[in-house]
Write an enzyme that holds these catalytic residues in place. Structure first.
Site: not given
Ligand code: AMP
Length: 393
Positions: A7, A85, A174, A235, A379
């Site tokens: 990743n 990823r 996601h 955010r 993940e």
């Protein structure tokens, strides 16, 4: 077979060596501050941790250290594939794909949609192709799982040409996490995934919910970018689209400054004026900090509204799934969200919720309504499995 999962971020490279069939993890770690001086790499194997300085600090050098570790473990020749990823696959990628020059071109074409992430993902793939030239490389996209959303869920009510010419639509993120925990939820409930209508809530520094019908994403809270939807660490999530213009006129801010503030200074941090960290907020709220309490309340309220909203996409709700750093660890957030959702028949089991061991999956609802589940996401394992599935045919 063993799979190396990578990743790559703009200045970091996360890696994990996994057996997709058993979930066994032999090596993992993170290289940080790549390209920014004082780069370092943290390695973890057999429960031992070690941090080393990285000379130079490119993706290639970080991967050189990973190769050394693989040799030390006698595992270099056991690795059968590399799974990457990739953040944004636009409308071009609805499933994992083996990396070819055409695929890299496709990922490059999505750079305008994810200008910070996709370029880093491309650099990471290219460095890994050099480090592991004989292996298949597979791109697993954060957006791909949501490509099954119907048009009614993914279109914005904006001029059609914005969609047709510029790809302005909802994509969602996601995806590997929502897909993984949906599968685990079916196992935990002992029912086929095809029969289940779920709302999965991935709550971490970035947060999103997904309506999963029969194993397919039919709606999600993030949009063209990961800024839409829930309140997140820094955010904002949803806001009136008229706000940037208003602020530009009233406060003299540029669009770049406003966008940066919406991404980095908003959310839990903006509301609390204290921290983006949920653990710290819980402590501060308990000590009477009004901003921390407000941040928690808005986070929970928006999340409850979104979970209830997602049931309109499903028709029937079988279970709500909590995952991510907050979803897996914050009994308080889970309790406050579920207490707002009695209207859906959800009934919190306070004991089960409060006593769930860290890192464990479990049921936190009473019988007689939809289930509420906690499921640790993974993940890396999800990417390893997707990679293995593709490579082994
Ligand atoms: P993630 O991005 O998935 O690593 O999640 C990070 C978020 O999880 C941060 O806001 C953390 O404060 C939060 N978190 C981790 N552990 C706990 C905990 N025990 N209680 C509450 N929040 C937690």
């Amino acid at each position: 077979m063993w799979t190396l999962v990578l990743n790559s971020g703009s200045s970091s490279l996360k890696f994990a060596l996994l057996n997709p069939a058993t979930g066994e993890l032999r090596l993992s770690g993170l290289a940080e501050r790549l390209g920014a001086g004082e780069a370092s790499i943290r390695l973890e194997r057999d429960g031992q941790r070690e941090t080393r300085a990285l000379n130079g600090g490119s993706y290639g050098e970080a991967l050189g250290e990973v190769l050394k570790e693989l040799d030390a473990l006698n595992m270099r020749h056991e690795v059968r594939a590399v799974g990457h990823r990739v953040v944004h696959g636009g409308e071009s990628f609805s499933a994992p794909v083996q990396v070819t020059p055409d695929v890299l071109e496709g990922v490059r074409a999505c750079v305008p949609l994810a200008p910070l992430h996709n370029p880093a993902n491309i650099l990471g793939i290219e460095a890994a192709q050099q480090a592991f030239p004989g292996l298949p490389h597979v791109a697993v996209f954060d957006t791909a799982f949501h490509q099954t959303m119907p048009e009614v869920a993914y279109r914005y009510a904006v001029p059609e040409e914005w969609y047709k010419q510029h790809g302005v639509r909802r994509y969602g993120f996601h995806g590997t996490s929502h897909q993984y925990v949906a599968g685990q939820a079916a196992e935990l409930l002992g029912r086929p995934l095809q029969e289940l209508n779920l709302v999965t809530a991935h709550l971490g520094n970035g947060s999103s919910v997904c309506a999963v019908a029969g194993g397919r994403s039919v709606d999600t809270s993030m949009g063209l970018t990961p800024l839409e939807g829930l309140v997140m660490g820094t955010r904002s999530g949803d806001l009136d689209p008229g706000i940037p213009d208003y602020l530009a006129r009233q406060a003299g801010l540029s669009l770049t400054e406003i966008t940066a503030a919406l991404n980095k200074k908003s959310g839990l941090l903006g509301l609390s004026n204290l921290t983006n960290d949920m653990r710290e907020l819980e402590t501060a709220a308990a000590d009477g900090h009004a901003g921390a309490r407000l941040a928690l309340d808005v986070f929970v309220y928006r999340l409850a509204k979104y979970i209830a909203g997602m049931t309109a996409a499903l028709g029937r709700l079988d279970a709500v799934v909590f995952t991510g750093g907050i979803g897996e660890n914050s009994a308080l957030v889970r309790a406050e969200v579920l207490n707002r959702l009695g209207v859906l028949g959800l009934k919190l089991d306070s004991d089960a919720n409060g006593n769930l061991p860290r890192g464990k999956a479990g049921v936190i609802s009473q019988a007689g309504g939809p289930a509420a589940l906690v499921i640790p996401t993974n993940e890396e394992l999800s990417i390893a499995r997707e990679t293995a599935r593709l490579v082994e045919g």
